[in-house]
Scaffold this active site. Structure first.
Site, PDB file in Angstrom:
ATOM      1  N   ASP A  49       0.844  -1.199   0.000  1.00  0.00           N
ATOM      2  CA  ASP A  49       0.000   0.000   0.000  1.00  0.00           C
ATOM      3  C   ASP A  49       0.884   1.256   0.000  1.00  0.00           C
ATOM      4  OD1 ASP A  49       0.870  -0.139   2.619  1.00  0.00           O
ATOM      5  OD2 ASP A  49      -1.116   0.092   3.529  1.00  0.00           O
ATOM      6  N   SER A  50       2.209   1.051   0.037  1.00  0.00           N
ATOM      7  CA  SER A  50       3.137   2.168  -0.189  1.00  0.00           C
ATOM      8  C   SER A  50       2.923   2.764  -1.575  1.00  0.00           C
ATOM      9  CB  SER A  50       4.590   1.692  -0.026  1.00  0.00           C
ATOM     10  OG  SER A  50       4.828   0.501  -0.749  1.00  0.00           O
ATOM     11  N   ASP A  88      -1.168  -6.361  -0.409  1.00  0.00           N
ATOM     12  CA  ASP A  88      -1.123  -5.703   0.902  1.00  0.00           C
ATOM     13  C   ASP A  88      -2.515  -5.184   1.248  1.00  0.00           C
ATOM     14  OD1 ASP A  88       0.191  -4.822   3.135  1.00  0.00           O
ATOM     15  OD2 ASP A  88       1.087  -3.063   2.180  1.00  0.00           O
ATOM     16  N   LYS A 118      -0.875  -9.649   2.987  1.00  0.00           N
ATOM     17  CA  LYS A 118      -0.154  -9.182   4.174  1.00  0.00           C
ATOM     18  C   LYS A 118      -1.054  -8.213   4.927  1.00  0.00           C
ATOM     19  CE  LYS A 118       3.168  -5.830   3.961  1.00  0.00           C
ATOM     20  NZ  LYS A 118       2.574  -4.835   4.860  1.00  0.00           N
ATOM     21  N   GLU A 120      -1.131  -5.662   8.696  1.00  0.00           N
ATOM     22  CA  GLU A 120      -0.318  -5.097   9.778  1.00  0.00           C
ATOM     23  C   GLU A 120      -0.921  -5.415  11.139  1.00  0.00           C
ATOM     24  OE1 GLU A 120       0.279  -0.891   9.166  1.00  0.00           O
ATOM     25  OE2 GLU A 120       1.075  -1.188   7.144  1.00  0.00           O
ATOM     26  N   GLU A 187       9.457  -4.669  10.431  1.00  0.00           N
ATOM     27  CA  GLU A 187       9.860  -3.377   9.847  1.00  0.00           C
ATOM     28  C   GLU A 187      10.475  -2.477  10.917  1.00  0.00           C
ATOM     29  OE1 GLU A 187       6.946  -1.345   7.447  1.00  0.00           O
ATOM     30  OE2 GLU A 187       8.180   0.463   7.307  1.00  0.00           O
TER      31      GLU A 187
HETATM   32  O1  KIV Z   1       3.311  -1.040   1.692  1.00  0.00           O
HETATM   33  C1  KIV Z   1       4.450  -1.491   1.768  1.00  0.00           C
HETATM   34  O2  KIV Z   1       5.258  -1.418   0.837  1.00  0.00           O
HETATM   35  C2  KIV Z   1       4.829  -2.080   3.040  1.00  0.00           C
HETATM   36  C3  KIV Z   1       6.270  -2.003   3.398  1.00  0.00           C
HETATM   37  C4  KIV Z   1       6.571  -0.685   3.983  1.00  0.00           C
HETATM   38  C5  KIV Z   1       6.634  -3.077   4.321  1.00  0.00           C
HETATM   39  O3  KIV Z   1       4.003  -2.523   3.774  1.00  0.00           O
END
Ligand code: KIV
Length: 287
Positions: A49-50, A88, A118, A120, A187
Site C-alpha cells: 500500500d506504499s 497488501d 499481508k 499489519e 519493519e
Molecule cells: O506497503 C508497503 O510497501 C509495506 C512495506 C513498507 C513493508 O508494507
C-alpha cells in the site's frame, strides 16, 4: 537458452529458510517494474500500500483503497507469473471485522490472482489472521513499524528499541506464528531483536530495516532505484538513480524539441514507393 523458472511457492520459501538461503523481496506496483523483477528472478513481490506515496503522491498509506490495490496487484501478477506475489491489505480493509477481512483478502486472490496477503499488527489482529487462514489464504504478518497506525506510534519510528517494546514485538511474533500465519515481516526493528525472533520462529521472517539476520530482505522499489524523492529511510540502499537518469533524458528531449533536432529522418514514416509523386498531385488540388 535460459531455463524458465518454476513458480515460487510457500514451500519453496520454507525450504529457503531451512537451508539458509536468503529470500529476495521487492515491492512493485505496475506491469513494467514487475516484469523487471520477474526477469531478475526476484523470489517475492509485494504490491504494497506504499503505492499511495510511490504512485499516487499521497502523504501516507491511509487513503489507499482496496480497488487501487486490486488494480495494481492484477498488473503485477500478469507481469510476474513465477514470483511469489503478496497483496497488501490497505487501511480499513480488515480493521472493522473478521468477515470484512476475509472478503477483502478473498478479493486479492479472486480478482488479482496473488499468492498471499499481508496485514499489519500482532496480537490485536489475531482473530483476523485466523479468519483469513480459515478461508484457505496464505497470510504474511507485519509488525514493528506499521505505517497504517503510525499516528498511534507517534510517527514513522523504529520499534523494539527498549526491552519492554522488544517484549511486545516478541509476543506479537509468537502469536502470529501460533495463529498459523506462514510468513512474518519485521519493519524498522533493531537487528538483535530481529535475530532472536528469526531464530525462534519456524516460519520465514523477512526484514525491511530489521538488519541482516532475518531469512530475507524487502525494499521498496521506488527507494531502491532512486525514484521516490520525498525522503529516504535509513535502512534503504539505493542501487540506481532513476530520478536523475529520467530527468536528464527529459531535459535532453526538451532541448532537442526546442532546437528542432528531434525528430530526424530516421524517426519518420515515409510514403510508400510511388505514392510520393501522386501526393504532389494531391497537394496541387488544394492550391
Ligand atoms: O506497503 C508497503 O510497501 C509495506 C512495506 C513498507 C513493508 O508494507
Amino acid at each position: 537458452m535460459m531455463e524458465k523458472r518454476r513458480k515460487v511457492t510457500i514451500l519453496d520459501l520454507y525450504a529457503m529458510k531451512e537451508r539458509g538461503e536468503k529470500i529476495s523481496w521487492l515491492t512493485a506496483y505496475d506491469y513494467p517494474t514487475a516484469q523487471f523483477a520477474e526477469a531478475a528472478s526476484m523470489d517475492m513481490i509485494l504490491v504494497g500500500d506504499s503505492l499511495g506515496m510511490c504512485v499516487y503522491g499521497y502523504e501516507g498509506t491511509v487513503p489507499v483503497t482496496m480497488d487501487q490495490c486490486i488494480v495494481h496487484s492484477e498488473a503485477v501478477r500478469r507481469a510476474a507469473p513465477t514470483a511469489f506475489v503478496i497483496g497488501d491489505m490497505p487501511f480499513m480493509s480488515y480493521q472493522a471485522s473478521d468477515e470484512g477481512a476475509v472478503l477483502n483478502a478473498g478479493r486479492f486472490l479472486k480478482e488479482a490472482g496473488v499468492d498471499a496477503i499481508k496485514l499489519e499488527g500482532g496480537v490485536r489482529v489475531i482473530s483476523r489472521i485466523r479468519a483469513i487462514l480459515d478461508a484457505g489464504i496464505v497470510v504474511c504478518g507485519h509488525i514493528g513499524l506499521t505505517p497504517q497506525s503510525s499516528g498511534q506510534l507517534g510517527g514513522h519510528k523504529a520499534q523494539g528499541r527498549t526491552v519492554e517494546s522488544a517484549r511486545l514485538l516478541i509476543e506479537d511474533a509468537l502469536a502470529i506464528e501460533e495463529a498459523g500465519a506462514q510468513l512474518l515481516l519485521l519493519e524498522a526493528v533493531p537487528p538483535e531483536v530481529a535475530r532472536f525472533i528469526t531464530g525462534k520462529l519456524s516460519i520465514p521472517v523477512l526484514s525491511i530495516g530489521a538488519g541482516p539476520d532475518c531469512d530475507g530482505q524487502l525494499l521498496i522499489v521506488s527507494d531502491m532505484i532512486g525514484q521516490f524523492q520525498a525522503f529516504t529511510p535509513k535502512f534503504v540502499k539505493k542501487y540506481a538513480n532513476v530520478a536523475e537518469v529520467v530527468t536528464n533524458a527529459m531535459k535532453e528531449y526538451i532541448k532537442d524539441v526546442k532546437a528542432g533536432a528531434f525528430p530526424t529522418d530516421e524517426h519518420c514514416y515515409h510514403m510508400l514507393k510511388g505514392e510520393d509523386e501522386k501526393f504532389k498531385d494531391l497537394i496541387k488540388e488544394y492550391e
